[in-house]
Structures are given as C-alpha cells and as structure tokens.
Design a protein around this motif. Structure first.
Motif, PDB file in Angstrom:
ATOM      1  N   ARG A  41       0.835  -1.211   0.000  1.00  0.00           N
ATOM      2  CA  ARG A  41       0.000   0.000   0.000  1.00  0.00           C
ATOM      3  C   ARG A  41       0.867   1.257   0.000  1.00  0.00           C
ATOM      4  O   ARG A  41       0.530   2.251  -0.631  1.00  0.00           O
ATOM      5  CB  ARG A  41      -0.911   0.010   1.221  1.00  0.00           C
ATOM      6  CG  ARG A  41      -2.058  -0.972   1.089  1.00  0.00           C
ATOM      7  CD  ARG A  41      -3.034  -0.825   2.190  1.00  0.00           C
ATOM      8  NE  ARG A  41      -3.731   0.452   2.020  1.00  0.00           N
ATOM      9  CZ  ARG A  41      -4.520   0.980   2.929  1.00  0.00           C
ATOM     10  NH1 ARG A  41      -4.729   0.371   4.063  1.00  0.00           N
ATOM     11  NH2 ARG A  41      -5.101   2.127   2.720  1.00  0.00           N
ATOM     12  N   HIS A  42       1.983   1.217   0.727  1.00  0.00           N
ATOM     13  CA  HIS A  42       2.876   2.375   0.761  1.00  0.00           C
ATOM     14  C   HIS A  42       3.523   2.588  -0.608  1.00  0.00           C
ATOM     15  O   HIS A  42       3.647   3.727  -1.068  1.00  0.00           O
ATOM     16  CB  HIS A  42       3.938   2.179   1.836  1.00  0.00           C
ATOM     17  CG  HIS A  42       4.885   3.318   1.954  1.00  0.00           C
ATOM     18  ND1 HIS A  42       4.502   4.574   2.351  1.00  0.00           N
ATOM     19  CD2 HIS A  42       6.221   3.391   1.717  1.00  0.00           C
ATOM     20  CE1 HIS A  42       5.544   5.376   2.364  1.00  0.00           C
ATOM     21  NE2 HIS A  42       6.604   4.685   1.978  1.00  0.00           N
ATOM     22  N   THR A  43       3.909   1.521  -1.253  1.00  0.00           N
ATOM     23  CA  THR A  43       4.528   1.617  -2.572  1.00  0.00           C
ATOM     24  C   THR A  43       3.547   2.162  -3.607  1.00  0.00           C
ATOM     25  O   THR A  43       3.930   2.946  -4.479  1.00  0.00           O
ATOM     26  CB  THR A  43       5.040   0.233  -3.022  1.00  0.00           C
ATOM     27  OG1 THR A  43       5.939  -0.257  -2.039  1.00  0.00           O
ATOM     28  CG2 THR A  43       5.755   0.313  -4.350  1.00  0.00           C
ATOM     29  N   ASP A  44       2.277   1.777  -3.494  1.00  0.00           N
ATOM     30  CA  ASP A  44       1.248   2.261  -4.421  1.00  0.00           C
ATOM     31  C   ASP A  44       0.859   3.709  -4.164  1.00  0.00           C
ATOM     32  O   ASP A  44       0.132   4.302  -4.949  1.00  0.00           O
ATOM     33  CB  ASP A  44      -0.020   1.402  -4.331  1.00  0.00           C
ATOM     34  CG  ASP A  44       0.192   0.010  -4.870  1.00  0.00           C
ATOM     35  OD1 ASP A  44       1.182  -0.207  -5.587  1.00  0.00           O
ATOM     36  OD2 ASP A  44      -0.648  -0.863  -4.566  1.00  0.00           O
ATOM     37  N   GLY A  45       1.303   4.265  -3.042  1.00  0.00           N
ATOM     38  CA  GLY A  45       0.964   5.637  -2.702  1.00  0.00           C
ATOM     39  C   GLY A  45      -0.353   5.776  -1.958  1.00  0.00           C
ATOM     40  O   GLY A  45      -0.841   6.885  -1.773  1.00  0.00           O
ATOM     41  N   ARG A  46      -0.925   4.666  -1.528  1.00  0.00           N
ATOM     42  CA  ARG A  46      -2.194   4.719  -0.818  1.00  0.00           C
ATOM     43  C   ARG A  46      -2.019   4.857   0.684  1.00  0.00           C
ATOM     44  O   ARG A  46      -2.989   4.966   1.428  1.00  0.00           O
ATOM     45  CB  ARG A  46      -3.024   3.466  -1.104  1.00  0.00           C
ATOM     46  CG  ARG A  46      -3.468   3.383  -2.557  1.00  0.00           C
ATOM     47  CD  ARG A  46      -4.370   2.216  -2.796  1.00  0.00           C
ATOM     48  NE  ARG A  46      -3.625   0.974  -2.572  1.00  0.00           N
ATOM     49  CZ  ARG A  46      -4.192  -0.185  -2.291  1.00  0.00           C
ATOM     50  NH1 ARG A  46      -5.482  -0.271  -2.169  1.00  0.00           N
ATOM     51  NH2 ARG A  46      -3.451  -1.257  -2.131  1.00  0.00           N
ATOM     52  N   LEU A  47      -0.768   4.850   1.160  1.00  0.00           N
ATOM     53  CA  LEU A  47      -0.483   4.988   2.585  1.00  0.00           C
ATOM     54  C   LEU A  47       0.626   6.025   2.744  1.00  0.00           C
ATOM     55  O   LEU A  47       1.790   5.763   2.439  1.00  0.00           O
ATOM     56  CB  LEU A  47      -0.055   3.636   3.165  1.00  0.00           C
ATOM     57  CG  LEU A  47      -0.018   3.486   4.666  1.00  0.00           C
ATOM     58  CD1 LEU A  47      -1.399   3.704   5.271  1.00  0.00           C
ATOM     59  CD2 LEU A  47       0.463   2.107   5.048  1.00  0.00           C
ATOM     60  N   TRP A  50       3.658   9.281   7.337  1.00  0.00           N
ATOM     61  CA  TRP A  50       3.454   9.155   8.779  1.00  0.00           C
ATOM     62  C   TRP A  50       2.567   7.969   9.121  1.00  0.00           C
ATOM     63  O   TRP A  50       2.819   7.247  10.077  1.00  0.00           O
ATOM     64  CB  TRP A  50       2.853  10.434   9.379  1.00  0.00           C
ATOM     65  CG  TRP A  50       3.903  11.441   9.658  1.00  0.00           C
ATOM     66  CD1 TRP A  50       4.188  12.541   8.905  1.00  0.00           C
ATOM     67  CD2 TRP A  50       4.839  11.430  10.725  1.00  0.00           C
ATOM     68  NE1 TRP A  50       5.239  13.224   9.445  1.00  0.00           N
ATOM     69  CE2 TRP A  50       5.654  12.554  10.570  1.00  0.00           C
ATOM     70  CE3 TRP A  50       5.066  10.583  11.780  1.00  0.00           C
ATOM     71  CZ2 TRP A  50       6.687  12.846  11.451  1.00  0.00           C
ATOM     72  CZ3 TRP A  50       6.085  10.871  12.667  1.00  0.00           C
ATOM     73  CH2 TRP A  50       6.887  11.993  12.490  1.00  0.00           C
ATOM     74  N   SER A  51       1.551   7.754   8.342  1.00  0.00           N
ATOM     75  CA  SER A  51       0.679   6.597   8.572  1.00  0.00           C
ATOM     76  C   SER A  51       1.456   5.298   8.408  1.00  0.00           C
ATOM     77  O   SER A  51       1.259   4.341   9.160  1.00  0.00           O
ATOM     78  CB  SER A  51      -0.506   6.619   7.612  1.00  0.00           C
ATOM     79  OG  SER A  51      -1.302   7.748   7.840  1.00  0.00           O
ATOM     80  N   TYR A  52       2.332   5.271   7.442  1.00  0.00           N
ATOM     81  CA  TYR A  52       3.152   4.087   7.214  1.00  0.00           C
ATOM     82  C   TYR A  52       4.089   3.839   8.395  1.00  0.00           C
ATOM     83  O   TYR A  52       4.237   2.700   8.845  1.00  0.00           O
ATOM     84  CB  TYR A  52       3.942   4.253   5.920  1.00  0.00           C
ATOM     85  CG  TYR A  52       4.848   3.097   5.590  1.00  0.00           C
ATOM     86  CD1 TYR A  52       4.328   1.849   5.291  1.00  0.00           C
ATOM     87  CD2 TYR A  52       6.233   3.265   5.568  1.00  0.00           C
ATOM     88  CE1 TYR A  52       5.157   0.787   4.979  1.00  0.00           C
ATOM     89  CE2 TYR A  52       7.059   2.215   5.254  1.00  0.00           C
ATOM     90  CZ  TYR A  52       6.527   0.977   4.962  1.00  0.00           C
ATOM     91  OH  TYR A  52       7.354  -0.068   4.658  1.00  0.00           O
ATOM     92  N   ARG A  53       4.702   4.883   8.903  1.00  0.00           N
ATOM     93  CA  ARG A  53       5.602   4.730  10.058  1.00  0.00           C
ATOM     94  C   ARG A  53       4.855   4.248  11.292  1.00  0.00           C
ATOM     95  O   ARG A  53       5.345   3.396  12.032  1.00  0.00           O
ATOM     96  CB  ARG A  53       6.304   6.048  10.346  1.00  0.00           C
ATOM     97  CG  ARG A  53       7.339   6.395   9.314  1.00  0.00           C
ATOM     98  CD  ARG A  53       8.109   7.642   9.712  1.00  0.00           C
ATOM     99  NE  ARG A  53       8.933   8.059   8.612  1.00  0.00           N
ATOM    100  CZ  ARG A  53       8.930   9.274   8.089  1.00  0.00           C
ATOM    101  NH1 ARG A  53       8.143  10.207   8.591  1.00  0.00           N
ATOM    102  NH2 ARG A  53       9.705   9.569   7.081  1.00  0.00           N
ATOM    103  N   ILE A  54       3.682   4.794  11.525  1.00  0.00           N
ATOM    104  CA  ILE A  54       2.881   4.366  12.673  1.00  0.00           C
ATOM    105  C   ILE A  54       2.454   2.911  12.502  1.00  0.00           C
ATOM    106  O   ILE A  54       2.494   2.114  13.439  1.00  0.00           O
ATOM    107  CB  ILE A  54       1.665   5.294  12.872  1.00  0.00           C
ATOM    108  CG1 ILE A  54       2.148   6.660  13.360  1.00  0.00           C
ATOM    109  CG2 ILE A  54       0.669   4.698  13.861  1.00  0.00           C
ATOM    110  CD1 ILE A  54       1.073   7.710  13.404  1.00  0.00           C
ATOM    111  N   ALA A  55       2.062   2.541  11.297  1.00  0.00           N
ATOM    112  CA  ALA A  55       1.657   1.159  11.030  1.00  0.00           C
ATOM    113  C   ALA A  55       2.825   0.195  11.205  1.00  0.00           C
ATOM    114  O   ALA A  55       2.667  -0.893  11.762  1.00  0.00           O
ATOM    115  CB  ALA A  55       1.085   1.041   9.620  1.00  0.00           C
ATOM    116  N   ARG A  56       4.006   0.583  10.757  1.00  0.00           N
ATOM    117  CA  ARG A  56       5.193  -0.270  10.934  1.00  0.00           C
ATOM    118  C   ARG A  56       5.553  -0.406  12.409  1.00  0.00           C
ATOM    119  O   ARG A  56       5.931  -1.487  12.864  1.00  0.00           O
ATOM    120  CB  ARG A  56       6.383   0.308  10.165  1.00  0.00           C
ATOM    121  CG  ARG A  56       6.287   0.252   8.665  1.00  0.00           C
ATOM    122  CD  ARG A  56       6.349  -1.167   8.138  1.00  0.00           C
ATOM    123  NE  ARG A  56       7.531  -1.848   8.600  1.00  0.00           N
ATOM    124  CZ  ARG A  56       8.546  -2.208   7.845  1.00  0.00           C
ATOM    125  NH1 ARG A  56       8.511  -1.960   6.561  1.00  0.00           N
ATOM    126  NH2 ARG A  56       9.577  -2.835   8.347  1.00  0.00           N
TER     127      ARG A  56
END
Length: 78
Positions: A41-47, A50-56
């Motif tokens: 999702r992060h690679t596709d640009g849908r995340l 900051w949301s990606y860091r929190i999710a990780r």
C-alpha cells in the motif's frame, strides 16, 4: 488467547507447549502477511509517510507481543 487457553487447559504439559508454538507460528505468519500488505500500500501511494511509520511501529509492537507471549512455553518446559 490460544496460547493462554492452552496453558490453562493443559498446565505444565507438552501439549500446551506444542499448541503455543503452533499458535505463535501462525500469528507471526499473519503479522508478516500484514507487513507485506502495508509495504504494498505504501509503494502504491495509498499509505502516506506518517501513517506508514505508525503502522510499521504497530506491527513491530505486535510482533514483540506475540514472541513474548510464547516465551514462557520455552522457558518453563515440563
């Protein structure tokens, strides 16, 4: 919950440890699949960033919780 339930049903027995190890493997596999989906999702640009860091970070905390919930089955072998 499965690990806790197994230790309550079969206290100090190998059956509880086997169930705990199996449930741990399944839970870690599920966390791994979730992590792969997050990366996609992060690679596709849908995340966003900051949301990606929190999710990780949440995934890392979940992984630690799964490992530490199985730790007693390794330390307290019957």
């Amino acid at each position: 919950m499965v690990i806790w339930a197994a230790s309550e049903i079969w206290p100090h027995q190998w059956t509880a440890n086997a169930v705990a190890w199996g449930a741990t493997a399944i839970a870690l596999l599920a966390v791994g699949v979730h992590d792969v989906r997050l990366k996609a999702r992060h690679t596709d640009g849908r995340l966003p960033g900051w949301s990606y860091r929190i999710a990780r970070g949440s995934t890392a905390i979940a992984t630690a919780a799964v490992v530490f919930s199985a730790l007693p089955s390794l330390v307290f072998l019957p």
